[in-house]
Structures are given as structure tokens and as C-alpha cells.
Motif scaffolding. Structure first.
Motif, mmCIF file in Angstrom:
data_model
loop_
_atom_site.group_PDB
_atom_site.id
_atom_site.type_symbol
_atom_site.label_atom_id
_atom_site.label_comp_id
_atom_site.label_asym_id
_atom_site.label_seq_id
_atom_site.Cartn_x
_atom_site.Cartn_y
_atom_site.Cartn_z
ATOM 1 N N GLU A 113 0.754 -1.090 0.001
ATOM 2 C CA GLU A 113 -0.019 0.037 -0.128
ATOM 3 C C GLU A 113 0.787 1.278 0.027
ATOM 4 O OE1 GLU A 113 -4.126 -1.059 2.350
ATOM 5 O OE2 GLU A 113 -2.306 -1.483 3.157
ATOM 6 N N TRP A 114 2.092 1.376 0.851
ATOM 7 C CA TRP A 114 3.000 2.548 0.981
ATOM 8 C C TRP A 114 3.471 2.454 -0.597
ATOM 9 C CZ3 TRP A 114 1.543 5.773 3.945
ATOM 10 C CH2 TRP A 114 1.215 5.504 5.277
ATOM 11 N N LEU A 115 3.925 1.306 -1.053
ATOM 12 C CA LEU A 115 4.552 1.437 -2.400
ATOM 13 C C LEU A 115 3.691 1.887 -3.425
ATOM 14 C CD1 LEU A 115 7.063 0.819 -4.161
ATOM 15 C CD2 LEU A 115 6.167 -1.674 -4.339
ATOM 16 N N ALA A 116 2.403 1.478 -3.416
ATOM 17 C CA ALA A 116 1.685 2.194 -4.360
ATOM 18 C C ALA A 116 1.587 3.754 -4.353
ATOM 19 C CB ALA A 116 0.203 1.596 -4.221
ATOM 20 N N LEU A 117 1.373 4.321 -2.907
ATOM 21 C CA LEU A 117 1.310 5.620 -2.963
ATOM 22 C C LEU A 117 2.600 6.414 -3.154
ATOM 23 C CD1 LEU A 117 -0.515 6.135 0.390
ATOM 24 C CD2 LEU A 117 -1.312 7.084 -1.850
ATOM 25 N N GLY A 118 3.733 5.625 -2.984
ATOM 26 C CA GLY A 118 4.984 6.310 -3.429
ATOM 27 C C GLY A 118 5.226 6.134 -4.704
ATOM 28 N N GLU A 119 4.683 5.236 -5.785
ATOM 29 C CA GLU A 119 4.804 5.251 -7.010
ATOM 30 C C GLU A 119 3.828 6.226 -7.668
ATOM 31 O OE1 GLU A 119 4.035 1.370 -7.688
ATOM 32 O OE2 GLU A 119 6.069 0.636 -7.798
ATOM 33 N N LEU A 120 2.800 6.441 -6.975
ATOM 34 C CA LEU A 120 1.826 7.637 -7.452
ATOM 35 C C LEU A 120 2.557 8.833 -7.275
ATOM 36 C CD1 LEU A 120 -0.862 8.606 -8.421
ATOM 37 C CD2 LEU A 120 -1.519 8.588 -6.137
ATOM 38 N N ALA A 121 3.372 9.033 -6.104
ATOM 39 C CA ALA A 121 4.129 10.492 -5.880
ATOM 40 C C ALA A 121 5.056 10.541 -6.717
ATOM 41 C CB ALA A 121 4.353 10.409 -4.184
ATOM 42 N N GLN A 122 5.645 9.543 -6.828
ATOM 43 C CA GLN A 122 6.902 9.632 -7.968
ATOM 44 C C GLN A 122 6.240 10.026 -9.446
ATOM 45 O OE1 GLN A 122 8.888 6.104 -9.286
ATOM 46 N NE2 GLN A 122 10.749 7.100 -9.415
ATOM 47 N N ARG A 123 5.347 9.548 -9.760
ATOM 48 C CA ARG A 123 4.848 9.719 -11.128
ATOM 49 C C ARG A 123 4.309 11.186 -11.265
ATOM 50 N NH1 ARG A 123 2.413 4.940 -10.713
ATOM 51 N NH2 ARG A 123 0.108 5.956 -10.255
ATOM 52 N N VAL A 124 3.542 11.713 -10.330
ATOM 53 C CA VAL A 124 2.542 12.997 -10.352
ATOM 54 C C VAL A 124 3.484 14.102 -9.930
ATOM 55 C CG1 VAL A 124 0.627 11.838 -10.641
ATOM 56 C CG2 VAL A 124 1.418 12.714 -8.422
ATOM 57 N N ALA A 125 4.240 13.967 -8.825
ATOM 58 C CA ALA A 125 5.046 14.963 -7.935
ATOM 59 C C ALA A 125 6.430 15.151 -8.300
ATOM 60 C CB ALA A 125 4.662 14.924 -6.530
ATOM 61 N N LEU A 126 7.108 14.033 -8.400
ATOM 62 C CA LEU A 126 8.485 13.586 -8.384
ATOM 63 C C LEU A 126 9.171 13.166 -9.578
ATOM 64 C CD1 LEU A 126 8.903 13.275 -4.502
ATOM 65 C CD2 LEU A 126 9.453 15.223 -5.736
ATOM 66 N N PRO A 127 8.928 13.195 -10.766
ATOM 67 C CA PRO A 127 9.341 12.370 -11.900
ATOM 68 C C PRO A 127 10.785 12.330 -11.932
ATOM 69 C CG PRO A 127 8.248 14.588 -12.676
ATOM 70 C CD PRO A 127 8.137 14.462 -11.312
ATOM 71 N N GLU A 128 11.637 13.302 -11.528
ATOM 72 C CA GLU A 128 13.115 13.158 -11.627
ATOM 73 C C GLU A 128 13.774 12.254 -10.465
ATOM 74 O OE1 GLU A 128 14.534 14.197 -14.458
ATOM 75 O OE2 GLU A 128 12.567 14.735 -15.227
ATOM 76 N N GLU A 129 12.856 11.959 -9.587
ATOM 77 C CA GLU A 129 13.304 11.377 -8.174
ATOM 78 C C GLU A 129 13.404 9.747 -8.619
ATOM 79 O OE1 GLU A 129 14.504 12.486 -5.260
ATOM 80 O OE2 GLU A 129 14.265 14.414 -6.016
ATOM 81 N N LYS A 130 14.227 8.881 -7.908
ATOM 82 C CA LYS A 130 14.249 7.678 -8.039
ATOM 83 C C LYS A 130 14.013 6.841 -6.837
ATOM 84 C CE LYS A 130 15.064 7.830 -12.444
ATOM 85 N NZ LYS A 130 14.009 7.895 -13.089
ATOM 86 N N PHE A 131 13.608 5.753 -6.692
ATOM 87 C CA PHE A 131 13.757 5.029 -5.462
ATOM 88 C C PHE A 131 15.214 4.405 -5.398
ATOM 89 C CE2 PHE A 131 9.075 4.558 -6.177
ATOM 90 C CZ PHE A 131 8.683 4.953 -5.085
ATOM 91 N N SER A 132 15.571 3.845 -4.161
ATOM 92 C CA SER A 132 16.816 3.428 -4.000
ATOM 93 C C SER A 132 17.165 2.191 -4.843
ATOM 94 C CB SER A 132 16.923 3.008 -2.591
ATOM 95 O OG SER A 132 16.276 1.805 -2.020
ATOM 96 N N TRP A 133 16.006 1.519 -5.095
ATOM 97 C CA TRP A 133 16.201 0.191 -6.072
ATOM 98 C C TRP A 133 16.394 0.675 -7.579
ATOM 99 C CZ3 TRP A 133 11.957 0.965 -3.242
ATOM 100 C CH2 TRP A 133 10.706 1.098 -3.856
ATOM 101 N N GLN A 134 15.888 1.812 -8.069
ATOM 102 C CA GLN A 134 16.029 2.345 -9.338
ATOM 103 C C GLN A 134 17.554 2.867 -9.506
ATOM 104 O OE1 GLN A 134 12.654 4.830 -9.065
ATOM 105 N NE2 GLN A 134 11.310 3.358 -10.329
ATOM 106 N N THR A 135 18.364 3.070 -8.893
ATOM 107 C CA THR A 135 19.350 3.813 -8.888
ATOM 108 C C THR A 135 20.403 2.750 -9.014
ATOM 109 O OG1 THR A 135 19.772 4.205 -6.499
ATOM 110 C CG2 THR A 135 18.692 5.640 -7.779
ATOM 111 N N ARG A 136 20.334 1.615 -8.577
ATOM 112 C CA ARG A 136 21.460 0.605 -8.554
ATOM 113 C C ARG A 136 21.734 0.109 -10.044
ATOM 114 N NH1 ARG A 136 18.608 -2.660 -3.852
ATOM 115 N NH2 ARG A 136 18.876 -1.156 -2.182
#
Length: 100
Positions: free
Chosen positions: A77-100
Motif C-alpha cells: 500500500e505504501w509502495l502504491a502511494l510512493g509510485e503515484l507520488a513519483q509519477r505525479v509530483a517527483l518524476p525526476e526522483e528515483k527509489f533506491s532500487w532504481q538507482t542500482r
């Protein structure tokens, strides 16, 4: 009202709020919080929250923190909200597993 229905309302309100705010300063700050809740490898910049959230969104952030600390929600549930936030508010930000 049961705790669970209240929990659902908080998450629904959060999803609606982040969609409405988008990539403005408040949206980015709330998005930062959501991404931190969904990614244990990501730090949270509290100063960003303090300076960017108005009183209504500060209350929402406090309710979300309460949800998180009491483990009322699953990681998914937190991941779904985090992904939504990434898409609509922080498109340049990456999760830690996306930067590896």
C-alpha cells in the motif's frame, strides 16, 4: 467507525491530494514523505516538509506518519502511494532500487 475504514480514508485522501497538488512545492514535499515510507533506502528531508506544507497538508502528513508508525498498512500500500507520488509530483526522483 472502525480503524480500518479510517485508514482507507487517509490513503484515499492522500492519493487525491497528491494528484491535485502535482509537482508544486507542497506536492513534492508530500511526495517525498510517501516515497520515504515506501522505500527504506531513501532518506526523508524533514526541513523540506516543514517549509513546504500548509496547515491542511501538514495535518495529512501527521496522519500518514501515525499510520506508518503504527504499521496499519502493508508495504504494498505504501509502495502504491510512493509510485503515484513519483509519477505525479517527483518524476525526476528515483527509489533506491532504481538507482542500482
Amino acid at each position: 467507525m472502525t480503524g480500518q475504514s479510517n485508514d482507507v480514508d487517509v490513503l484515499q485522501e492522500t492519493a487525491e491530494t497528491i494528484r491535485r497538488l502535482g509537482s508544486c512545492t507542497s506536492g513534492e514535499a508530500l511526495g517525498d514523505l510517501l516515497m520515504a515510507f515506501s522505500d527504506s533506502g531513501r532518506g526523508l528531508r524533514l526541513a523540506r516538509l516543514q517549509g513546504a506544507l500548509d496547515s491542511e497538508n501538514t495535518r495529512l502528513a501527521i496522519r500518514l506518519l501515525d499510520e506508518y508508525l503504527h504499521r496499519n498498512r502493508s508495504h504494498e500500500e505504501w509502495l502504491a502511494l510512493g509510485e503515484l507520488a513519483q509519477r505525479v509530483a517527483l518524476p525526476e526522483e528515483k527509489f533506491s532500487w532504481q538507482t542500482r
